[in-house]
Motif scaffolding. Sequence first.
Motif, mmCIF file in Angstrom:
data_model
loop_
_atom_site.group_PDB
_atom_site.id
_atom_site.type_symbol
_atom_site.label_atom_id
_atom_site.label_comp_id
_atom_site.label_asym_id
_atom_site.label_seq_id
_atom_site.Cartn_x
_atom_site.Cartn_y
_atom_site.Cartn_z
ATOM 1 N N GLY A 620 -9.829 14.671 25.702
ATOM 2 C CA GLY A 620 -11.007 14.009 25.165
ATOM 3 C C GLY A 620 -11.666 13.054 26.130
ATOM 4 O O GLY A 620 -12.894 12.901 26.133
ATOM 5 N N ASP A 621 -10.848 12.387 26.974
ATOM 6 C CA ASP A 621 -11.454 11.436 27.902
ATOM 7 C C ASP A 621 -12.299 12.134 28.954
ATOM 8 O O ASP A 621 -13.268 11.570 29.479
ATOM 9 C CB ASP A 621 -10.383 10.571 28.565
ATOM 10 C CG ASP A 621 -9.334 11.399 29.301
ATOM 11 O OD1 ASP A 621 -9.287 12.626 29.082
ATOM 12 O OD2 ASP A 621 -8.567 10.811 30.083
ATOM 13 N N LEU A 622 -11.945 13.405 29.269
ATOM 14 C CA LEU A 622 -12.759 14.183 30.198
ATOM 15 C C LEU A 622 -14.065 14.604 29.539
ATOM 16 O O LEU A 622 -15.154 14.441 30.103
ATOM 17 C CB LEU A 622 -11.985 15.411 30.682
ATOM 18 C CG LEU A 622 -12.720 16.367 31.618
ATOM 19 C CD1 LEU A 622 -13.148 15.653 32.896
ATOM 20 C CD2 LEU A 622 -11.852 17.575 31.940
ATOM 21 N N ALA A 623 -13.975 15.130 28.321
ATOM 22 C CA ALA A 623 -15.171 15.582 27.615
ATOM 23 C C ALA A 623 -16.139 14.430 27.359
ATOM 24 O O ALA A 623 -17.361 14.618 27.353
ATOM 25 C CB ALA A 623 -14.771 16.232 26.293
ATOM 26 N N ALA A 624 -15.599 13.226 27.180
ATOM 27 C CA ALA A 624 -16.447 12.075 26.856
ATOM 28 C C ALA A 624 -17.359 11.681 28.002
ATOM 29 O O ALA A 624 -18.325 10.924 27.796
ATOM 30 C CB ALA A 624 -15.564 10.894 26.461
ATOM 31 N N LYS A 625 -17.089 12.178 29.189
ATOM 32 C CA LYS A 625 -17.890 11.806 30.350
ATOM 33 C C LYS A 625 -19.133 12.680 30.524
ATOM 34 O O LYS A 625 -19.858 12.523 31.501
ATOM 35 C CB LYS A 625 -17.020 11.881 31.604
ATOM 36 C CG LYS A 625 -15.863 10.892 31.576
ATOM 37 C CD LYS A 625 -14.983 11.017 32.800
ATOM 38 C CE LYS A 625 -13.825 10.023 32.736
ATOM 39 N NZ LYS A 625 -12.938 10.124 33.914
ATOM 40 N N PHE A 626 -19.365 13.589 29.572
ATOM 41 C CA PHE A 626 -20.519 14.490 29.651
ATOM 42 C C PHE A 626 -21.445 14.242 28.472
ATOM 43 O O PHE A 626 -21.002 13.924 27.358
ATOM 44 C CB PHE A 626 -20.061 15.946 29.660
ATOM 45 C CG PHE A 626 -19.322 16.339 30.914
ATOM 46 C CD1 PHE A 626 -20.003 16.904 31.984
ATOM 47 C CD2 PHE A 626 -17.959 16.120 31.027
ATOM 48 C CE1 PHE A 626 -19.321 17.255 33.134
ATOM 49 C CE2 PHE A 626 -17.272 16.468 32.178
ATOM 50 C CZ PHE A 626 -17.959 17.037 33.240
ATOM 51 N N ALA A 627 -22.736 14.430 28.705
ATOM 52 C CA ALA A 627 -23.723 14.223 27.649
ATOM 53 C C ALA A 627 -23.636 15.283 26.562
ATOM 54 O O ALA A 627 -23.939 15.024 25.399
ATOM 55 C CB ALA A 627 -25.129 14.208 28.260
ATOM 56 N N ALA A 628 -23.253 16.514 26.941
ATOM 57 C CA ALA A 628 -23.140 17.601 25.964
ATOM 58 C C ALA A 628 -21.938 18.461 26.333
ATOM 59 O O ALA A 628 -21.656 18.663 27.516
ATOM 60 C CB ALA A 628 -24.414 18.449 25.951
ATOM 61 N N VAL A 629 -21.244 18.950 25.304
ATOM 62 C CA VAL A 629 -20.059 19.781 25.518
ATOM 63 C C VAL A 629 -20.185 21.038 24.665
ATOM 64 O O VAL A 629 -20.500 20.959 23.467
ATOM 65 C CB VAL A 629 -18.762 19.029 25.146
ATOM 66 C CG1 VAL A 629 -17.544 19.936 25.335
ATOM 67 C CG2 VAL A 629 -18.618 17.769 25.975
#
Length: 655
Positions: A620-629
């Motif tokens: 989750g901490d990786l995904a949180a660094k992107f504007a859209a997933v």
Amino acid sequence: MDAVTIGKGDGSGPSGRSDALVEALFRPFRIGSLRLSNRLVHAPMHSNFGDAEGGVSERLLDYVDTQSRGGAGLFYVEHAAVEAPRGNNSPITLNASHERYVAGLAELADVVHANGAKAAVQIDHAGRQSNLRSTRGLPLISSSEVPWVPSGTVPRAMTGQDIRDMVQKFAEAAVRVQLAGFDAVTLHAGHGYLLSSFLSPFTNKREDEYGGSIENRMRLLVEILAACRERVGPAFPIICRLNGADHHPGGLTNEDVVTVARRLEEEGVDALDMTSGTRESGHWQFPTLYMDPGLQLDDVRAVRSAVSLPLIAIGKINTPELAASVVSSGLADLVAFGRELLADPQMPQKIRSGRKSEIRPCIYCNDCMMQLRSFRGVACTVNPSLGRGSRLAPREAAAARQVTVIGGGPAGLTAAIWARQCGHDVTLYEREPDLGGKLRLSAMLPYRSEQRRWLDYMIAECGRLGVQTILGADAASGARIEAGGDVLIVATGSEAAAGNPADERTQSVETALRRFEALGESVLVADGSQQGCELALLLAASGRAVTLAVGEVAPDSEAAVRVSLLERLGSARLRIIEGAAIAASEPACEVRTRDGERIPVAADTIIVPPAPPAVHAVPGDLAAKFAAVHVVGDAAGTTRLMDAVFAGAAAAMRI
């Protein structure tokens, strides 16, 4: 089959252009009064894109527009029924049975002409190879009362009046095709449909002047040709699609077809469009991954020696080189591509411009056929744009984004390619040392060479388009992944459990391929999936003692794929026990059959169906660094390859 070659190599120069291919395939040719710019034909393929009454819809126009831009000299807009709904081969069948359909057909012809190709329609009557759903309850008709079993009904043998009426129906349909502005009409006398059912002794049991000898069995076709010629005049090209053989017991043979071909030449047909197979031998009609390239060319060769008519060849002609060899050797004058042009409609243009390395190959999975039989529009595993027109086609984005794709399997590779084609900056991360994911593993299985070509194509496209690829990057730990950006596409796939933890001998197909050399000398395959059966073939070819003990062989495969797989299994050196399940997995393993018999099987390794897969989630901490997933493919729970590829493309289009 005799080898057909054009010499060593392909003659490609530094640009990839092959002068030999271009010379062979892009010479003009005439069929009667019709001048074609090249030797490539877009085969008539059903789409399910017409309207409910068999008329021309906007979706069909859009599909034909896209397909006919590809550069084939002759383009078929698919077949059209001469009698509706009785002659339909599916609930949605293009219609040429009434004047009200001429305007729509004319629009199709105009679209093809605007794209620089000549246009033809194949007129047809499904006969016994239909069903009551397609005919809306009208009883099926045929030469005799020989059923096609899946229809669930016995056809009525046509009377003399029925035959006279049918001659006129074909002639009137041919006139409508001519009025609509098409350049040629084809009479479909192959694939087991109505005219084919009269030709074949398997289906024609008549005792009147339309049955018995081949001269009698071809009488209806000859009468229809004569009636069509009288109505359309001497200059309008009439082509006949003809089985070179039926390829099932009691069916039409090369010898009979030669007699038919000679008679059609005498009667003034302009060309023969050669094909093979009926619904009883559908794997010849729709050749699968298990069948050899060019498998129908021997049937063409039998007719070539008997007539001087122009011939069109078809049948898993899977490379430009094979197509060129067919033409340059004189075996046929033109080559038709079917599913190959669903996979890549631009194939003719790519050949001509020296970009044949950019051709997206057909993998002969026949999932396109499964789509049609489910009453959905035609779709393609490797070409998610097919039939979707502007709704799903790469186009320049309003603003370039930084896109990170994690996972280099088919969904991730597709997402990366499409996002780059839309103008985005794309970085693709893969944890393994090679791209491909499970597709790379399955390409190890026998008869998967086209799948390997497709994987190589996608990898090459990533390189050509400028996708930055980083291998050995693990999303779970974040190793080597530079996090942050506009869009993250998660295509990390899933992994099936290795087998039964209580018995170290049990493995899934996936783990067995990874550990192939360590599987031992005797293997029990208890996974009846298509891949499980293919693993059994691979193991047998390696010299191991193999027992395939399953409830049913490849029950979820497309019908023609399953039949041709069964043929391969039947000729392999392995033991097959159907209707079976593992009763015990001790060192002296037992297989239990449906009737209760217990059969001991020695096995160093047991291949079992996979357990529910574990998804490779992204922290989750990786995904949180992107504007859209976006999560695609197996990581999103997808089970079909076609759906995974579509999801990758769709995610790129949502950026």
